[in-house]
Design a protein around this motif. Structure first.
Motif, short mmCIF file in Angstrom:
data_model
loop_
_atom_site.label_atom_id
_atom_site.label_comp_id
_atom_site.label_asym_id
_atom_site.label_seq_id
_atom_site.Cartn_x
_atom_site.Cartn_y
_atom_site.Cartn_z
N SER A 25 0.94 -1.13 0.17
CA SER A 25 0.11 -0.04 0.17
C SER A 25 0.86 1.48 0.01
O SER A 25 1.90 1.40 0.89
CB SER A 25 -0.94 -0.13 1.21
N ALA A 27 -0.39 4.18 0.99
CA ALA A 27 -1.03 5.24 1.89
C ALA A 27 -0.25 5.17 3.18
O ALA A 27 0.21 3.99 3.58
CB ALA A 27 -2.52 4.92 2.10
N ILE A 29 -0.87 5.52 6.86
CA ILE A 29 -2.31 5.34 7.56
C ILE A 29 -1.96 6.35 9.05
O ILE A 29 -1.27 5.57 9.64
CB ILE A 29 -2.86 3.86 7.72
N ALA A 135 -6.55 2.00 0.58
CA ALA A 135 -5.17 2.49 1.02
C ALA A 135 -4.32 2.63 -0.43
O ALA A 135 -3.85 3.54 -0.37
CB ALA A 135 -4.60 1.59 1.78
N TYR A 138 -4.37 6.24 -2.32
CA TYR A 138 -4.17 7.64 -1.47
C TYR A 138 -2.74 7.55 -1.22
O TYR A 138 -1.96 6.68 -0.81
CB TYR A 138 -4.96 7.90 -0.36
N ASP A 139 -2.27 8.91 -0.74
CA ASP A 139 -0.91 9.17 -0.17
C ASP A 139 -0.97 9.03 1.32
O ASP A 139 -0.31 8.51 2.14
CB ASP A 139 -0.40 10.42 -0.56
N VAL A 140 -2.20 9.50 1.85
CA VAL A 140 -2.34 9.69 3.29
C VAL A 140 -3.93 9.28 3.61
O VAL A 140 -4.72 9.65 2.89
CB VAL A 140 -2.28 10.99 4.09
N VAL A 141 -4.13 8.30 4.63
CA VAL A 141 -5.61 8.06 5.13
C VAL A 141 -5.51 8.42 6.51
O VAL A 141 -4.60 7.90 7.26
CB VAL A 141 -5.77 6.45 4.75
#
Length: 283
Positions: A25, A27, A29, A135, A138-141
């Protein structure tokens, strides 16, 4: 402070295993949580997402406060599809993810549903499926969790690689923050967590509070390796009447009053969060 932060009695027996994002992933998190409700956790989640989006990052806020969700209220959204519809098979994830006013994506939870007050195998599996599916996009969750240390909150936090605790200088908030940190350290084998102090009265209050909390953690809470749990101060958000005004108007503070002290503090927090991200992925 020693009286305020004396070790609390056990507040939870729910077991939760630290299960960070899959290695494949992209992202990063981050669980945004708190020991006590009403400290501005959802306000921080929404405005931090807007600030990170301004850095060019693809951001998703997942409303993980199952059953008592209010992210939609903060963002003045009236979703036709919620996480509840996804869980019950009435809609797909793609239908539930919508764009918030700040340009980031949100996945909103339904409110007032008692079936989400406890962690069942079904809820556990559904949450993991949501994270595994979204996830990589995206870059950030940001996981806007519920407050406290219920089994649902602990499991939601376990899905994140980083934990950001939101607290205020009030004694009850700090006591509950300590309780949450203690439980997360012992149950999820975490070695560090991050702290932001909201509604700070004076510059430097948050760093002093973090230092006092760290002293108590050094005495009473050890990691699996035997070393003290490290609490990282991420900044203070000053008490600012503009925050209440933006919440009452159901507007993002970074949009309605971007130059106010609280908005500038959130922007600084976003800068610090961005430096946490892997340089190779987010250069």
């Amino acid at each position: 402070m020693s009286d305020v932060l004396s070790p609390p009695s056990p507040l939870a027996t729910a077991q939760s295993t630290h299960v960070p994002a899959s290695r494949g992933s992209r992202a990063h998190i981050i669980a945004i949580t708190s020991g006590k409700g009403g400290v501005g956790k959802t306000f921080v989640s929404a405005n931090l997402a807007a600030a990170l989006t301004r850095h060019g990052l693809r951001v998703l806020v997942l409303d993980a406060d199952l059953g008592l969700a209010n992210l939609d209220v903060v963002l003045n959204l009236y979703p036709k599809v919620t996480l509840h519809d996804v869980f019950t098979g009435k809609a797909t994830l793609d239908e539930a993810v919508i764009t918030a006013p700040g340009g980031f994506s949100v996945l909103l939870a339904g409110s007032g549903m008692v079936e989400y007050s406890r962690l069942t195998p079904e809820i556990r599996n559904q949450l993991m499926h949501v994270i595994d599916t979204l996830a990589p996009r995206y870059d950030v969750v940001l996981l806007d969790t519920g407050a406290g240390i219920s089994d649902v909150v602990l499991f939601s936090v376990s899905l994140a690689s980083e934990v950001l605790i939101v607290a205020t200088p009030e004694p009850t908030s700090l006591t509950d923050a300590y309780a949450a940190i203690k439980v997360l350290t012992t149950q999820q084998k975490r070695h560090n967590m991050r702290l932001v102090i909201n509604q700070a009265a004076r510059p430097g209050d948050g760093r002093a509070i973090t230092g006092q909390l760290q002293q108590v953690l050094n005495r009473f809470v050890s990691t699996e390796s035997g070393n003290p749990m490290r609490l990282i101060h991420m900044g203070d958000i000053p008490a600012d009447k503009a925050v209440r005004e933006s919440v009452m108007r159901r507007q993002l503070l970074l949009h309605s009053m971007p130059g106010c002290p609280a908005a500038l503090a959130v922007a600084q927090l976003a800068n610090k969060i961005k430096t946490m991200l892997t340089p190779v992925e987010y250069a």
